[in-house]
Design an enzyme around this catalytic site. Sequence first.
Site, PDB file in Angstrom:
ATOM      1  N   ASP A  81      46.842  30.827  38.795  1.00  0.00           N
ATOM      2  CA  ASP A  81      48.079  30.574  38.056  1.00  0.00           C
ATOM      3  C   ASP A  81      49.317  31.003  38.844  1.00  0.00           C
ATOM      4  O   ASP A  81      50.395  31.154  38.279  1.00  0.00           O
ATOM      5  CB  ASP A  81      48.048  31.183  36.647  1.00  0.00           C
ATOM      6  N   ARG A  98      50.985  45.305  43.138  1.00  0.00           N
ATOM      7  CA  ARG A  98      50.255  44.061  42.841  1.00  0.00           C
ATOM      8  C   ARG A  98      51.119  43.072  42.078  1.00  0.00           C
ATOM      9  O   ARG A  98      50.581  42.249  41.339  1.00  0.00           O
ATOM     10  CB  ARG A  98      49.047  44.412  41.959  1.00  0.00           C
ATOM     11  N   TYR A 124      36.077  40.634  31.321  1.00  0.00           N
ATOM     12  CA  TYR A 124      37.099  40.063  32.187  1.00  0.00           C
ATOM     13  C   TYR A 124      36.552  39.813  33.603  1.00  0.00           C
ATOM     14  O   TYR A 124      35.894  40.672  34.195  1.00  0.00           O
ATOM     15  CB  TYR A 124      38.337  40.975  32.311  1.00  0.00           C
ATOM     16  N   HIS A 150      49.802  39.545  43.634  1.00  0.00           N
ATOM     17  CA  HIS A 150      48.931  38.818  42.713  1.00  0.00           C
ATOM     18  C   HIS A 150      48.815  37.363  43.175  1.00  0.00           C
ATOM     19  O   HIS A 150      49.838  36.716  43.408  1.00  0.00           O
ATOM     20  CB  HIS A 150      49.558  38.879  41.310  1.00  0.00           C
ATOM     21  N   HIS A 177      41.647  45.633  34.458  1.00  0.00           N
ATOM     22  CA  HIS A 177      42.432  44.678  33.660  1.00  0.00           C
ATOM     23  C   HIS A 177      42.953  45.303  32.375  1.00  0.00           C
ATOM     24  O   HIS A 177      42.993  44.648  31.334  1.00  0.00           O
ATOM     25  CB  HIS A 177      41.614  43.415  33.367  1.00  0.00           C
ATOM     26  N   HIS A 196      36.723  36.736  45.142  1.00  0.00           N
ATOM     27  CA  HIS A 196      36.172  37.204  43.864  1.00  0.00           C
ATOM     28  C   HIS A 196      34.668  36.933  43.834  1.00  0.00           C
ATOM     29  O   HIS A 196      34.251  35.775  43.881  1.00  0.00           O
ATOM     30  CB  HIS A 196      36.810  36.460  42.693  1.00  0.00           C
ATOM     31  N   GLU A 225      50.460  43.599  38.188  1.00  0.00           N
ATOM     32  CA  GLU A 225      50.647  42.166  37.986  1.00  0.00           C
ATOM     33  C   GLU A 225      51.427  41.848  36.713  1.00  0.00           C
ATOM     34  O   GLU A 225      51.995  40.774  36.594  1.00  0.00           O
ATOM     35  CB  GLU A 225      49.299  41.434  37.995  1.00  0.00           C
ATOM     36  N   GLU A 263      45.170  38.554  47.533  1.00  0.00           N
ATOM     37  CA  GLU A 263      44.196  37.905  46.647  1.00  0.00           C
ATOM     38  C   GLU A 263      44.186  36.406  46.936  1.00  0.00           C
ATOM     39  O   GLU A 263      45.233  35.795  47.109  1.00  0.00           O
ATOM     40  CB  GLU A 263      44.590  38.132  45.180  1.00  0.00           C
TER      41      GLU A 263
HETATM   42 MG    MG Z   1      44.328  41.744  38.095  1.00  0.00          MG
END
Ligand code: MG
Length: 434
Positions: free
Chosen positions: A344, A311, A186, A340, A240, A150, A290, A367
Amino acid sequence: MSQPTHAESARPAVPPAWESAGGMPALRITRVRAIGTAPDGIRLVVVKVETSEPGLYGLGCATFTQRPLAVVTAIEEYLAPFLLGRDPADIEDIWQTAYVSSYWRSGPVLNNALSGVDMALWDILGKRAGMPVYQLFGGKCRKAAALYAHASGRDAREVEERARRYIEQGYRHVRCQVSVPGYSTYGAQITPEKAEPAPQPLGLGSEPWEPTVYCRAIPRLFEHLRGALGDEVELLHDIHERVPPIQAIGLAKELEKYNLYFLEDPFAPEDIEYFRLMRQQTAIPIAMGELFVNQAEYVPLIRDRLIDFIRVHISDIGGLSPARKLAAYCELFGVRTAWHGPGDVSPIGHAANLQLDLACHNFGVQEQHEFGERTREVFPGCPELRDGYLWSNDRPGLGIDLDEEQAARYPFPDHPLNGAWPPVRRLDGTVIRP
Ligand code: MG
């Protein structure tokens, strides 16, 4: 004949008929526990399934960080009594029977609880076989899983600098998100002291969000990044689900010329019929899923070839058993996996993602999350991030452990929202999807 009542149909958990005819199975589930810990401040829930063989146990990820206590209740009050005495090798039958035991099924709470058990059973099977789980799934298709990092920043230049740092480390995929000054954007990850003074939504005391300024800013970001970083690096972006569907289609068309690896979550799960319209307008590769919890959401998108990357958050669809079926289904339609994998997802969940990343021919990209030192102490055996790849330690099962003493040092933070996503509002105060 009357229908059995709940009380009549309830019975203590026993092995299925073909096992109980010959007595209890040789190996039995003796204990199922939910363990909550937050070593880096993110509420993680893990399931530990213990067996009648001393020292043989499995671990699974049941992390639904916005509602962790509801998942703990589902595990301890419903799944644990349902599973005691069962043979941990009956992974498929346990998944299917537990799934329908609530009658009303699916949804993130029950799927996460089931995932914790399911991953733990695969972990146990791998340990018994002396093999990593990816070998039980057919073996490695690749040496390691390519990661995307990211890169976020206040402006395009800062995003570029951060992307360059990852590229220098060996990353070939970078997700790029930029702050829209004054707005709660986001993925921009701007610390409060660096943020611009924000206009306040009507009397609500938090930063607002407006879709139009964002939709104008993102093509400028990628114009800059392609010019600065060249054509070789794979660039990704996540909308998002925050903008009205027609604006997402317009943004996708504008971004097409920058050759993104994928554009993520252009629509909310409630708006998935828009994918058909988007496909008619642009060839931009689409990643989605996700927030999906039920096969009725994702099967049509794959069958009709409306997305390019799946995802899903594996614990949110119920664990490794449904995820490996989903991956196989995707392969037949040319859809690649991009599970995903933010903070978390517990390290156990990342280890589970990696089993499929290695074993599935149609893997796309993974990711990444760089876990802090405390989290790595709580979870010995965390998969290793190196040179832009996620590497397996090749130990049996999921290859990862939980240090319960360390975990107990990091209880869930005391906060009134208990992990819930705070509201995101437009300037007039209207709440929107996060
Ligand atoms: Mg996402």
